[in-house]
Design a protein around this motif. Structure first.
Motif, mmCIF file in Angstrom:
data_model
loop_
_atom_site.group_PDB
_atom_site.id
_atom_site.type_symbol
_atom_site.label_atom_id
_atom_site.label_comp_id
_atom_site.label_asym_id
_atom_site.label_seq_id
_atom_site.Cartn_x
_atom_site.Cartn_y
_atom_site.Cartn_z
ATOM 1 N N ALA A 175 0.837 -1.203 0.000
ATOM 2 C CA ALA A 175 0.000 0.000 0.000
ATOM 3 C C ALA A 175 0.873 1.255 0.000
ATOM 4 O O ALA A 175 0.608 2.210 -0.727
ATOM 5 C CB ALA A 175 -0.916 -0.007 1.227
ATOM 6 N N GLY A 176 1.923 1.229 0.813
ATOM 7 C CA GLY A 176 2.822 2.377 0.865
ATOM 8 C C GLY A 176 3.508 2.608 -0.463
ATOM 9 O O GLY A 176 3.679 3.740 -0.911
ATOM 10 N N MET A 228 6.394 -1.922 -10.425
ATOM 11 C CA MET A 228 4.985 -1.660 -10.719
ATOM 12 C C MET A 228 4.347 -2.853 -11.433
ATOM 13 O O MET A 228 4.845 -3.340 -12.434
ATOM 14 C CB MET A 228 4.854 -0.397 -11.575
ATOM 15 C CG MET A 228 3.416 0.042 -11.821
ATOM 16 S SD MET A 228 2.431 0.261 -10.320
ATOM 17 C CE MET A 228 2.893 1.911 -9.812
ATOM 18 N N GLY A 229 3.246 -3.323 -10.856
ATOM 19 C CA GLY A 229 2.555 -4.460 -11.451
ATOM 20 C C GLY A 229 3.106 -5.795 -11.000
ATOM 21 O O GLY A 229 2.517 -6.835 -11.257
ATOM 22 N N HIS A 230 4.268 -5.799 -10.343
ATOM 23 C CA HIS A 230 4.863 -7.062 -9.906
ATOM 24 C C HIS A 230 4.735 -7.266 -8.406
ATOM 25 O O HIS A 230 5.271 -8.220 -7.871
ATOM 26 C CB HIS A 230 6.347 -7.101 -10.291
ATOM 27 C CG HIS A 230 6.554 -7.280 -11.769
ATOM 28 N ND1 HIS A 230 6.527 -8.497 -12.387
ATOM 29 C CD2 HIS A 230 6.735 -6.376 -12.753
ATOM 30 C CE1 HIS A 230 6.713 -8.341 -13.686
ATOM 31 N NE2 HIS A 230 6.827 -7.054 -13.938
ATOM 32 N N THR A 231 4.026 -6.338 -7.731
ATOM 33 C CA THR A 231 3.979 -6.434 -6.275
ATOM 34 C C THR A 231 3.176 -7.655 -5.819
ATOM 35 O O THR A 231 3.437 -8.194 -4.753
ATOM 36 C CB THR A 231 3.357 -5.164 -5.674
ATOM 37 O OG1 THR A 231 2.168 -4.861 -6.406
ATOM 38 C CG2 THR A 231 4.309 -3.996 -5.770
ATOM 39 N N ASP A 232 2.217 -8.090 -6.634
ATOM 40 C CA ASP A 232 1.395 -9.230 -6.209
ATOM 41 C C ASP A 232 2.243 -10.480 -6.025
ATOM 42 O O ASP A 232 1.957 -11.320 -5.179
ATOM 43 C CB ASP A 232 0.291 -9.489 -7.240
ATOM 44 C CG ASP A 232 -0.852 -8.511 -7.060
ATOM 45 O OD1 ASP A 232 -0.845 -7.801 -6.031
ATOM 46 O OD2 ASP A 232 -1.733 -8.453 -7.932
ATOM 47 N N SER A 233 3.299 -10.600 -6.849
ATOM 48 C CA SER A 233 4.117 -11.809 -6.764
ATOM 49 C C SER A 233 5.305 -11.600 -5.837
ATOM 50 O O SER A 233 6.119 -12.499 -5.676
ATOM 51 C CB SER A 233 4.598 -12.207 -8.154
ATOM 52 O OG SER A 233 5.348 -11.146 -8.711
ATOM 53 N N ALA A 234 5.432 -10.428 -5.248
ATOM 54 C CA ALA A 234 6.573 -10.180 -4.368
ATOM 55 C C ALA A 234 6.115 -9.533 -3.081
ATOM 56 O O ALA A 234 6.573 -8.471 -2.696
ATOM 57 C CB ALA A 234 7.615 -9.316 -5.066
ATOM 58 N N SER A 261 1.946 -11.026 3.202
ATOM 59 C CA SER A 261 0.941 -10.357 4.048
ATOM 60 C C SER A 261 1.070 -8.831 4.013
ATOM 61 O O SER A 261 1.240 -8.186 5.032
ATOM 62 C CB SER A 261 0.990 -10.879 5.484
ATOM 63 O OG SER A 261 2.310 -10.879 5.983
ATOM 64 N N GLY A 262 1.012 -8.307 2.810
ATOM 65 C CA GLY A 262 0.975 -6.849 2.658
ATOM 66 C C GLY A 262 2.330 -6.183 2.640
ATOM 67 O O GLY A 262 2.437 -5.009 2.317
#
Lengths: 355, 303, 523
Positions: free
Chosen positions: A215-216, C357-363, C366-367
């Motif tokens: 989120a950050g 950007m766009g790759h955060t879901d795979s990296a 828990s947030g």
């Protein structure tokens, strides 16, 4: 090693601005015929001269820090939330009402009051966010206008329905909150209270959230280039709602701790007169919206202000000298002289080679 | 209803418009060269304080107005230098300038007049009231249009002058060009930075007049923060008037009326807080009526 | 000799954009300046137009030394420039745009009537018809360019610099432009033409100077050379033709049906009008067209960045009409955007952040971001795509255009998404970066990716596409298989010439071509 060098370089600019601000203040002192050395010595004493003054400074920095953190959060996301004042007032009023009228054991009432402050401040802030997302009102302008509305609405509540009719009728204020619900003091007989610990913890927390959470990350990217974030799948509306809620929540919390830790009731004008909200905004600007930097800047501004009181007590120079120094620092910071010059040279180079 | 038929309400409307309109015209010039001037509020406050100080120092109300214009002109040059010369973020500089103005005015209030909060000298003369010879005799309307401070008339005349300047003269044409496509103007050898400096300076001068009207035209006193957000309301007027001087004049008319109404309503049974909040609520409401295209483009929401 | 530029050197830090360049121009000559992106053409001309000051070197006009500190100096010396991105004011009229900077006045007033007369006179004199009272925003690009040239003529220029003048024109408009240039040259005006389109150079110029890496490689007479020699000189080596296996299209991945996007208020014509097509797995579908015919809107609409007024979009069999960028990316979209600075990056942030950007879901866990993993990913792309970046910690804005574009391409291709939209993937990048990006797109295709390639460079379209669509005024004007497509056939559709509508269209354009003929016959 390099990271250390980088953060040291990051400090050069604020320190230069501080020096420039003090120089501007010196000019102001000379103009009114005061002594620069004496004035700054009194200022130092007023801010840090004794344990009592030091804790005073910490107490004053508490609301500034919390507000600054909220503003910094919004700025980092690219939202010009200048509505801290209104958010602060609603937070304070809600906390006072919760603390006064909630039938709960004192400890619980205190927590409930803090939460009520966060929610009220957040809701008022969210209103501006909603107006932006839903009706496309320019956030900067709407938050400014909502400040004035909040001032009058809160003033109405405390002048009529919530007014303390037992004491002197001259001041518009609520009843006194029960002593058991007050925030504990950190040192006996000193003004600094548990709110300061909350604020310091919030700064660290915010730093971690911005740097290490998804989120950050999205928030920072949106602040840097909103179109890039949009393209990458960040939803502006949702981001704005959460950011404004949190940002206003910080301001609301500031109001709550000020009521529960210092004033023990909501007093009309008591939060607007010291200019906490605008000091918080200044702190965020001063630190370029870095959370830890904002906390440090809040301490600095608070020290200038309590120091200014010391100056007024012991010299002919009025305490507003602090405001002059603060504003000058902000102007010097906003210019980012060194960076602006560097950037211009670089931009010119980039123009040429990209062609 | 009886309230709305009151002639004095409309008279005071004209009086309340003047500061908003003058500041908004300054905002128009800045907006036309691509500068979103958040500092109008601080510039106006500087003007208000300088006008009182000038009057105190020189004992002449016209020199006081001149002094106000010079002081807020100098303040505006700080804004111009930081945003144009040093490329600083104009919103940040505007906000900082507002801080500086409020800090400096309270500091000087203490330092010069040795008072806190506000300064009032019963011996000080305010701006004269001009009775317009023929207009004043028109039944009904005459009482509204006549008997105001010269700055009220100046504000309206300047709106027309600015409209003429922007759309009829060569200099105005180049100013529009510099705002519409800075790169294009620069490639023609038009000195856009110089135009921007002049534009910001003009807004400073206009805000000086606006401040003078506030502190010498309506009352003869200075109060801390007496601009009370009028600079921000002027910004909204600029948006609402779509950057056209005459459009802005109409928008200011609305806000001036709200200002006057809020003062007028205080005689009634409503809590003063509500009447005081009225201008801000109405300003906010007015924002629903238009789209700020620059703002939308910047946030990627233009269809 | 009209103009001599001698030993011009321009350094940016350690980088030499121009190194000892000699350049001359005769009266009435058309002298082309060719070279790859970054060869230093534009820098040289910005120096001549006073927008840059050379580090060393001299400029002589009619034998006299000339110091140019600003465009104003250049204009006064009779040098005019038509920039690649037009410097026109969209809300002003044609006449206002022509006279700006030297407005006819009466007192302090701007005499707009006189301005219109001047514009009309000039337009007649040089045979370039324009309507002085029309707003620029309402003029087609070809007319806008005419206004640019008239503006320069109005300023009294004898030397006219044209920077990539044909980039935004349709083939017939290019023809008109070239005829106009020849006509003006015969009347004694001298032209410097910056371009990388070699056929145009051969058609119009007298002499040609080739720049490479900031140095003059050769100056030759057009009559003594040919396109092949020029391209060898430009690139400095033989171009290896791209290895490309025939496509093996699979299932439909992107199905667009009747896609319509209306223009803003007051615009009658839709920006996209009932566009229908399909892209299958394992093929590259190229969308050709002169820029401004709806390509931007098409890409933004499919990528969830623009509202759709009518039509349906299906991605991998799922209806995604009206979905936003987030949902589309979840369902299999990757997107190399047209403008790498506007959409594709945040230049104040680090390369690592831009890469994430766009790759955060795979990296994430828990947030929380797994910053180490993201950093290693970015490092792998930097190596794989030969991106010149000191480390992932440097600001993205410090990368050159080509390197940033490679970073964006790497980021988007790394998803392995079923659909890749590549919009102008190599605009303004050097040859090396272009080859790497093209290879990346082909590799993705061969792995079974569906690729929608939108480009205004016809050569790029022809080189990569398995099928080609032509977009004209928001509609699909035609479709070709790669093996049946020719530059001429596509060029005709790009200009709006269809077989059954040919007469109507050419009648509609008669006014404009008359003008060009006029210019040619007068010269």
């Amino acid at each position: 090693m390099r990271r250390l060098a980088d953060s040291l370089r990051g400090l050069v600019h604020p320190l230069a601005a501080l020096a420039a601000g003090l120089a501007a203040g010196a000019v102001a002192v000379i103009v009114v015929g005061g002594s620069v050395g004496e004035t700054y010595a009194e200022m130092w004493k007023g801010a840090f001269g004794s344990f009592y003054y030091l804790t005073n400074t910490l107490a004053r920095s508490t609301p500034i820090m919390l507000i600054g953190l909220g503003v910094a959060l919004a700025f980092r996301a690219g939202f010009f939330n200048l509505g801290a004042e209104g958010q602060l007032l609603f937070g304070a009023l809600a906390a006072a009402v919760a603390a006064l009228y909630l039938p709960a054991p004192p400890a619980l009432a205190m927590i409930a009051a803090l939460v009520a402050g966060i929610i009220a401040g957040g809701a008022w802030s969210l209103l501006a966010g909603w107006l932006d997302v839903r009706f496309r009102l320019n956030l900067l302008v709407s938050t400014l206008l909502l400040n004035y509305i909040a001032i009058y609405v809160c003033s109405y509540f405390v002048s009529f329905p919530l007014k303390d009719t037992s004491g002197s009728a001259a001041i518009n204020q609520t009843n006194m909150i029960d002593r058991a619900v007050w925030l504990p003091k950190l040192f006996k007989g000193m003004s600094v209270h548990a709110g300061f610990v909350l604020a310091a913890a919030a700064a660290v927390l915010l730093f971690l959230v911005l740097r290490h959470t998804v989120a950050g990350y999205h928030l920072r990217m949106h602040g840097s280039n909103p179109l890039f974030a949009l393209y990458g799948g960040v939803r502006r509306g949702r981001l704005m709602a959460w950011t404004m809620l949190a940002s206003g929540g910080f301001a609301g919390l500031a109001g709550a701790v000020e009521v529960l830790g210092t004033q023990y009731r909501y007093i009309d004008n008591a939060l607007t007169a010291p200019g906490y909200a605008w000091s918080g905004i200044m702190a965020a600007l001063l630190a370029n919206s870095h959370p830890l930097g904002t906390a440090a800047a809040a301490l600095l501004l608070a020290a200038l202000q309590t120091g200014g009181m010391g100056v007024e007590r012991n010299t002919e120079v009025p305490l507003e000298i602090a405001s002059v120094i603060q504003a000058a620092i902000i102007l010097f910071i906003s210019a980012r002289f060194t960076r602006a010059l560097l950037k211009r040279r670089k931009a010119r180079a980039a123009d040429g080679t990209a062609a | 209803m009886e309230l709305l038929l009151d002639v004095s309400l409309y008279g005071s409307t004209l009086r309340m418009i003047a500061p908003i309109l003058l500041a908004a015209l300054g905002g128009v010039i800045c907006a036309r060269v691509g500068i979103f001037n958040v500092g109008l509020e601080g510039l106006m406050l500087t003007g208000a304080f300088a006008a009182i100080t000038g009057n105190h120092l020189f004992g002449d109300v016209w020199l006081a107005v001149l002094f106000a214009v010079i002081c807020s002109g100098l303040m505006s040059l700080i804004l111009a230098w930081l945003t144009i010369g040093l490329n600083a973020n104009m919103i940040v500089v505007g906000v900082a300038l507002n801080f500086l103005a409020s800090g400096l005015t309270t500091y000087c209030l203490s330092a010069i007049f040795h008072v806190k909060g506000s300064y009032y000298d019963p011996g000080m003369a305010g701006l004269p009231k001009w009775d317009i010879p023929l207009v004043g005799d028109i039944p009904g309307v005459g009482g509204i249009l006549s008997g105001h401070s010269p700055l009220v008339y100046v504000a309206f005349v300047l709106a027309f002058v600015l409209q003429f300047f922007l759309f009829k003269t060569v200099k105005g044409f180049r100013l529009l060009a510099a705002g519409e496509h800075p790169e294009g103007a620069r490639s023609l050898g038009i000195r856009i930075d110089r135009i921007r400096y002049w534009a910001v300076l003009a807004s400073g001068v206009l805000c000086g007049l606006a401040g003078a009207q506030l502190s010498l035209g309506q009352v003869t006193q200075f109060t801390e923060g007496m601009t009370a957000g009028r600079g921000f309301i002027a910004l909204v007027a600029v948006m609402l008037g779509q950057n056209h001087p005459l459009g802005v004049m109409l928008a200011s008319l609305l806000f001036g009326f709200m200002d006057a109404l809020s003062i007028r309503l205080q005689g009634y049974a409503l809590p003063t807080q509500f009447t005081m909040a009225l201008p801000y609520v109405m300003t906010l409401a007015a924002m629903f009526l238009f789209k700020d295209r620059a703002y939308l483009r910047q946030t990627g929401r233009i269809d | 000799m009209l103009l001599q530029m001698e030993k011009i050197t321009k350094l940016y830090g350690d980088v030499a954009a121009n190194a000892g360049v000699d350049f001359t121009l005769e009266e009435g000559e058309v002298h082309a300046l060719v070279g790859e992106n970054g060869a230093g053409k534009t820098t040289l001309m910005r120096i001549l137009y006073g927008e840059e000051t050379p580090t060393s070197g001299t400029i002589r006009l009619r034998g006299k030394e000339l110091v140019l500190r600003s465009p104003e100096d250049a204009i006064r010396a009779g040098i005019g420039m038509v920039h690649q991105h037009f410097m026109l004011f969209p809300s002003f009229t044609v006449a206002e745009n022509i006279v700006i900077g030297r407005e006819p006045r009466s007192g302090i007033l701007f005499d707009r009537k006189k301005a219109a007369e001047e514009a009309a006179r000039l337009s007649a004199e040089y045979g370039m018809p324009v309507d002085p009272h029309r707003r620029i925003a309402d003029c087609p690009v070809g007319i806008q360019q005419r206004v640019e040239i008239l503006k320069v003529l109005y300023q009294g220029a004898d030397i006219i610099i044209l920077d990539e003048p044909s980039a935004v024109l349709t083939p017939p408009e290019v023809k008109e432009l070239l005829a106009a240039i020849r006509g003006l040259a015969r009347r004694g005006k001298s032209f410097i033409l910056i371009t990388h389109k070699l056929q145009e150079v051969m058609d119009v110029s007298d002499r040609i100077t080739v720049l490479r890496d900031g140095r003059v490689v050769a100056t030759v007479r057009a009559a003594d050379t040919n396109v092949d020699e020029l391209s060898r000189l430009m690139v400095g080596r033989e171009l290896v033709p791209l290895e490309k296996r025939p496509a093996r299209p699979g299932d439909p991945v992107l199905e667009v049906e009747g896609l319509t996007v209306r223009g803003g208020r007051g615009k009658a014509k839709p920006l996209l009008d009932g566009v229908t097509f399909t892209v299958r797995a394992g093929e590259i579908v190229g969308v050709a067209g002169v820029s401004g015919n709806g390509q931007t809107e098409l890409v933004e609409a499919i990528a969830g960045l623009r509202r759709i007024d009518a039509g349906r979009i299906r991605l991998c069999g799922r209806d995604v009409t009206g979905a936003d960028a987030r949902d589309l990316r979840r369902h299999g979209l990757a997107h190399i955007p047209e403008d790498r600075y506007r959409w594709g990056s945040a230049k104040e942030e680090s390369v690592a952040d831009n890469a994430a950007m766009g790759h955060t879901d795979s990296a994430k866990r828990s947030g929380f971001l797994l910053r180490g993993r993201l950093r290693r990913m970015a490092e792998a792309w930097i190596a794989g795509f030969k991106i010149k970046a000191e480390s992932p910690a440097v600001k993205a804005g410090s990368l050159s255009g080509g390197n940033l574009q490679k970073l964006i391409a790497a980021r988007e291709l790394a998803h392995g998404s079923p659909l890749v939209i590549a919009a102008e993937p190599t605009r303004g990048v050097d040859i090396g970066a272009m080859e790497i990006i093209h290879a990346g797109l082909l590799k993705r295709r061969d792995e079974g990716g569906a690729i929608l390639l939108v480009s205004s460079e016809l050569t790029e379209i022809l080189k990569l596409s398995d099928r080609i669509l032509v977009l004209y005024e928001g509609r699909i004007a035609g479709e070709f298989r790669a093996d049946e497509a020719t530059e001429e056939a596509i060029g005709r559709l790009m200009a709006g010439v269809t077989d059954h509508a040919e007469h109507a269209v050419s009648a509609g354009r008669a006014g404009r071509s008359d003008g060009a003929d006029l210019a040619a016959s007068r010269g």
